[in-house]
Write a protein that holds these residues in place. Structure first.
Motif, short mmCIF file in Angstrom:
data_model
loop_
_atom_site.label_atom_id
_atom_site.label_comp_id
_atom_site.label_asym_id
_atom_site.label_seq_id
_atom_site.Cartn_x
_atom_site.Cartn_y
_atom_site.Cartn_z
N UNK A 90 0.84 -1.19 0.00
CA UNK A 90 0.00 0.00 0.00
C UNK A 90 0.88 1.25 0.00
N UNK A 91 0.23 2.39 -0.18
CA UNK A 91 0.96 3.65 -0.13
C UNK A 91 1.71 3.80 1.19
N UNK A 92 1.02 3.54 2.30
CA UNK A 92 1.66 3.64 3.62
C UNK A 92 2.86 2.70 3.73
N UNK A 93 2.68 1.47 3.27
CA UNK A 93 3.79 0.51 3.34
C UNK A 93 4.97 0.95 2.47
N UNK A 127 -4.35 2.59 -0.43
CA UNK A 127 -4.41 2.17 -1.84
C UNK A 127 -3.08 1.55 -2.28
N UNK A 128 -3.16 0.82 -3.41
CA UNK A 128 -1.98 0.23 -4.03
C UNK A 128 -1.57 1.09 -5.24
N UNK A 138 3.64 9.87 -8.47
CA UNK A 138 4.80 10.77 -8.36
C UNK A 138 4.87 11.40 -6.97
N UNK A 139 3.72 11.75 -6.40
CA UNK A 139 3.69 12.33 -5.06
C UNK A 139 4.08 11.29 -4.00
N UNK A 140 3.67 10.05 -4.21
CA UNK A 140 4.07 8.99 -3.28
C UNK A 140 5.59 8.80 -3.32
N UNK A 141 6.16 8.83 -4.52
CA UNK A 141 7.61 8.67 -4.64
C UNK A 141 8.34 9.81 -3.93
#
Length: 316
Positions: A90-93, A127-128, A138-141
């Motif tokens: 997930x995003x958090x993970x 989310x995945x 891109x924001x997650x990265x």
């Protein structure tokens, strides 16, 4: 944290990917490496990250030699062109990955949520990656890199997978994040519009060498050579024969430095492009092509007079 490269070279078989590169990036500076494909810019970034071993030269962070240090001991974070998110997490993970084992889970989760909130993805934590848009990935990265709390940010063409509208908003986001956190940033791109919009300073590379370095304004106003003339600017300079001005070699002229309708030089209109508040006019002169801005549409085939307000060169 400052970054310094002293006489850094990297050779792949018989190709010099980096050829005696000397660059100093100041603490808190947004420094852009600009060049075409194969110019060595990504190799340079990977060498600073420790993902490539250099064949000669020295890499310093705040004066400390890190040339032979492994990647995990260099206080840097890298954002890749393809974002490199783990699809099964997930995003958090994904955000927690850089600090696993380095801090307590509760502390790491709090930090991850803070970074996610700052980048506007706080509601996406469960989310995945496959459920996210390109802009969200891109924001997650970016958030994942910030969670590591790096002293140096390395970005390898992070906007290349976004559409034109997303690129504009993402550019501002990256600049805002960099300014707020005062992170020394090296940003690689082949897009000179990005370079001019983001950079405090730019190094233009070609064939593993730094060709010219300075602020975007300095490079735009004082072009040192033919390569920079044809690469930096939108549109780039026109390269034409200096014999028009009784000079030997080529000269470079920006479209805004051509005055149409005045002077004693002549050419024929070969094409016209609409650029919103003006037209970009292509003028054929003795086998060369000159670009000029003009407020009105001209007819193809029409003969026009022109003169130059200024030019760069000549170059042999």
């Amino acid at each position: 944290m400052s970054v310094e490269l002293k006489s850094v070279s990297k050779i792949y078989r018989n190709v010099r990917a980096l050829d005696d590169v000397n660059i100093t990036i100041n603490k808190g500076e947004f420094f852009v490496i600009l060049g075409p494909s194969g110019s060595g810019k990504t190799t340079l970034l990977r060498a600073i990250a420790g993902l490539e071993k250099v064949d000669s030269g020295t890499i310093l962070l705040d004066g400390k030699d890190i040339t032979r240090l492994p990647p995990h001991r260099r206080e840097v974070a890298m954002v890749f062109q393809n974002y490199a998110l783990y699809p099964h997490k997930t995003v958090l993970e994904n955000l927690l990955m850089p600090v696993e084992g380095e801090m307590r889970r509760e502390e790491a989760t709090k930090l991850a949520k803070e970074m996610a909130s700052m980048l506007g993805i706080g509601d996406l934590m469960s989310r995945y990656p496959s459920e996210l848009s390109g802009g969200q990935q891109q924001r997650v990265a970016l958030a994942r890199a910030l969670v590591k709390r790096p002293k140096v940010f390395l970005m390898d063409e992070p906007l290349s997978n976004l559409d034109a509208i997303q690129r504009v908003s993402a550019r501002k986001l990256i600049r805002d994040v960099q300014r707020e956190n005062q992170i020394t940033t090296l940003y690689v791109t082949h897009d000179q519009v990005e370079a001019m919009a983001l950079a405090d300073r730019v190094a233009i590379m070609n064939h593993g060498k730094v060709i010219q370095m300075g602020t975007p304004e300095e490079i735009y106003s004082h072009v040192d050579n033919e390569f920079v003339a044809t690469f930096f600017g939108n549109p780039p300079m026109s390269l034409i024969d200096g014999k028009l001005l009784d000079l030997k070699g080529k000269i470079g002229v920006r479209p805004e430095d051509v005055e149409l309708g005045e002077g004693d030089m002549k050419g024929k209109v070969s094409d016209v492009e609409f650029w919103g508040d003006r037209y970009l006019v292509y003028i054929s002169i003795d086998g060369d092509e000159l670009r000029a801005f003009y407020p009105y549409r001209l007819r193809i085939g029409e003969e026009v007079k022109f003169k130059f307000k200024k030019y760069a060169g000549p170059w042999s």
